[in-house]
Design a protein around this motif. Structure first.
Motif, PDB file in Angstrom:
ATOM      1  N   UNK A 197       5.069 -12.932 -39.346  1.00  0.00           N
ATOM      2  CA  UNK A 197       5.327 -12.706 -37.918  1.00  0.00           C
ATOM      3  C   UNK A 197       4.521 -13.669 -37.044  1.00  0.00           C
ATOM      4  N   UNK A 198       3.237 -13.792 -37.314  1.00  0.00           N
ATOM      5  CA  UNK A 198       2.373 -14.757 -36.639  1.00  0.00           C
ATOM      6  C   UNK A 198       1.761 -15.642 -37.717  1.00  0.00           C
ATOM      7  N   UNK A 199       2.378 -16.779 -37.942  1.00  0.00           N
ATOM      8  CA  UNK A 199       1.877 -17.710 -38.947  1.00  0.00           C
ATOM      9  C   UNK A 199       0.563 -18.338 -38.511  1.00  0.00           C
ATOM     10  N   UNK A 200      -0.026 -19.102 -39.401  1.00  0.00           N
ATOM     11  CA  UNK A 200      -1.306 -19.750 -39.108  1.00  0.00           C
ATOM     12  C   UNK A 200      -1.230 -20.626 -37.859  1.00  0.00           C
ATOM     13  N   UNK A 201      -0.090 -21.254 -37.641  1.00  0.00           N
ATOM     14  CA  UNK A 201       0.079 -22.117 -36.471  1.00  0.00           C
ATOM     15  C   UNK A 201      -0.064 -21.312 -35.178  1.00  0.00           C
ATOM     16  N   UNK A 202       0.350 -20.060 -35.199  1.00  0.00           N
ATOM     17  CA  UNK A 202       0.189 -19.198 -34.018  1.00  0.00           C
ATOM     18  C   UNK A 202      -1.286 -18.960 -33.718  1.00  0.00           C
TER      19      UNK A 202
END
Length: 124
Positions: free
Chosen positions: A72-77
């Motif tokens: 849902x919230x990847x590392x990039x987020x």
């Protein structure tokens, strides 16, 4: 018989909440390779997200939540939030300000620690 089903359904609803609460209070031994990430997280993130990642009332959301699992919230987020700040969207804590003193290596260490902690708490 109706009461039996009510009790059963209530137990099904309460069990995950109780498990998460126990998980939040349990002391977890952090492996050495996540030690720097833990220290950086506690210094720069813990005052709002809690040193255990379960959030701080009226300050910041819990990162130990399905909203923040990698799908849902990847590392990039996380990287964007730390570098640029982020507008309020899932919770009512207000905007997160950027943390400019963190470099890419430090951000990576924090994210690795948070992902490890999420795994320990069964978030993904």
């Amino acid at each position: 018989m109706k009461n039996y089903y009510r009790v059963f359904l209530l137990a099904l609803l309460i069990t995950p909440v109780m498990a998460l609460a126990q998980s939040a209070s349990k002391e977890i031994q952090v492996p050495f390779k996540f030690g720097l990430g833990k220290s950086l997280y506690e210094k720069h993130c813990g005052s709002c997200h809690g040193n255990n990642g379960f959030g701080v009332d009226e300050k910041g959301p819990p990162l130990m939540h399905k909203y923040y699992e990698p799908s849902h919230h990847g590392n990039q987020s996380f990287i964007r939030a730390i570098k640029n700040g982020v507008k309020q969207h899932h919770w009512n804590f207000g905007k997160m300000e950027p943390i400019p003193e963190l470099n890419d290596r430090s951000i990576s260490k924090i994210i690795s620690y948070v992902r490890w902690l999420q795994l320990q708490h069964g978030i993904f």
